[in-house]
Enzyme design. Structure first.
Site, mmCIF file in Angstrom:
data_model
loop_
_atom_site.group_PDB
_atom_site.id
_atom_site.type_symbol
_atom_site.label_atom_id
_atom_site.label_comp_id
_atom_site.label_asym_id
_atom_site.label_seq_id
_atom_site.Cartn_x
_atom_site.Cartn_y
_atom_site.Cartn_z
ATOM 1 N N ALA A 1 -3.286 3.698 -2.495
ATOM 2 C CA ALA A 1 -3.276 2.593 -3.448
ATOM 3 C C ALA A 1 -2.981 1.294 -2.716
ATOM 4 O O ALA A 1 -2.245 1.279 -1.731
ATOM 5 C CB ALA A 1 -2.218 2.836 -4.524
ATOM 6 N N SER B 1 0.836 -1.199 0.000
ATOM 7 C CA SER B 1 0.000 0.000 0.000
ATOM 8 C C SER B 1 0.870 1.248 0.000
ATOM 9 O O SER B 1 2.017 1.234 0.465
ATOM 10 C CB SER B 1 -0.920 0.002 1.225
ATOM 11 O OG SER B 1 -1.870 1.046 1.149
ATOM 12 N N ASP B 2 0.304 2.319 -0.524
ATOM 13 C CA ASP B 2 0.998 3.610 -0.540
ATOM 14 C C ASP B 2 -0.038 4.722 -0.424
ATOM 15 O O ASP B 2 -1.083 4.671 -1.093
ATOM 16 C CB ASP B 2 1.801 3.789 -1.834
ATOM 17 C CG ASP B 2 2.665 5.034 -1.804
ATOM 18 O OD1 ASP B 2 3.512 5.143 -0.898
ATOM 19 O OD2 ASP B 2 2.506 5.909 -2.676
ATOM 20 N N THR B 3 0.243 5.697 0.428
ATOM 21 C CA THR B 3 -0.683 6.808 0.629
ATOM 22 C C THR B 3 0.011 8.126 0.330
ATOM 23 O O THR B 3 1.144 8.355 0.776
ATOM 24 C CB THR B 3 -1.208 6.827 2.081
ATOM 25 O OG1 THR B 3 -1.933 5.620 2.333
ATOM 26 C CG2 THR B 3 -2.132 8.014 2.314
#
Length: 218
Positions: free
Chosen positions: A126, A89-91
């Protein structure tokens, strides 16, 4: 929905979170999903200008983080059998088309918060889901998606920003604030998923995992 699959997931699947984020661990634990943490060694140094949209940038980061863990575990970097599910995940925070990630200094945190003050911005998280035990192509995600939440900030005085930075909370968070902490007091409203702003889109994740299970891909 995922709730009806939880017993099978927790009793028969090896699930790996490719992130050291305490917020993501907290959300998965709250969900009741048994998982292990294997922080990714992927260096987040991609050229932001090389991507057509911030969402594509976040999705590539999420996929790259998870792919690095899949490769490491396949090479013997972790105990146990091949994972059934690896979660990357990436924010990011986006304002005026500019991508804001974690601040590298207190000065950078101050500049970010001053930019967000009194305005609306976007939070994009994501998620990339890999199913190494089922997939012949282990370096490709079974699915990857990006969730979008709009966040509205109250005006922040210089004194407020400085005091917030002194709490230390901004320094490990995209956009220099945390909705689940003191930073939540700055937010006048959101449109979209609250957990997405924390760093992990809970509903979108559970829906994606349920689809993989229903399709026999997990």
């Amino acid at each position: 929905m995922l709730v009806q699959h939880m017993a099978a997931l927790n009793n028969g699947k090896r699930i790996v979170l490719a992130s050291g984020s305490p917020r993501r661990r907290e959300i998965l634990t709250m969900l009741g999903l048994a998982h292990e943490v294997h922080a990714s060694a992927f260096e987040e140094n991609l050229d932001k200008g090389a991507f057509p949209t911030p969402a594509e940038y976040a999705k590539t980061n999420a996929s790259s983080k998870a792919a690095a863990v899949v490769a490491e575990l396949a090479a013997g970097g972790g105990a146990g059998r091949c994972p059934d599910l690896v979660i990357g995940s990436d924010t990011i925070v986006v304002v005026d088309g500019r991508i804001l990630e974690k601040p590298r200094s207190e000065a950078a945190a101050y500049e970010m918060l001053a930019t967000l003050s009194g305005r609306e911005h976007s939070v994009l998280s994501a998620v990339a889901l890999f199913t190494p035990s089922r997939s012949e192509v282990r370096d490709k995600p079974a699915t990857v998606f990006c969730e979008h939440t709009r966040v509205r900030f109250a005006p922040l005085s210089p004194e407020t920003i400085a005091a917030y930075i002194r709490t230390g909370e901004p320094m490990d968070k995209a956009g220099s604030y945390g909705i689940q902490g003191v930073g939540g007091s700055f937010i006048t409203g959101i449109t979209g998923c609250y957990y997405n702003v924390m760093g992990f889109p809970l509903h979108a994740f559970t829906s994606a995992v349920a689809r993989l299970l229903d399709a026999g891909e997990l």
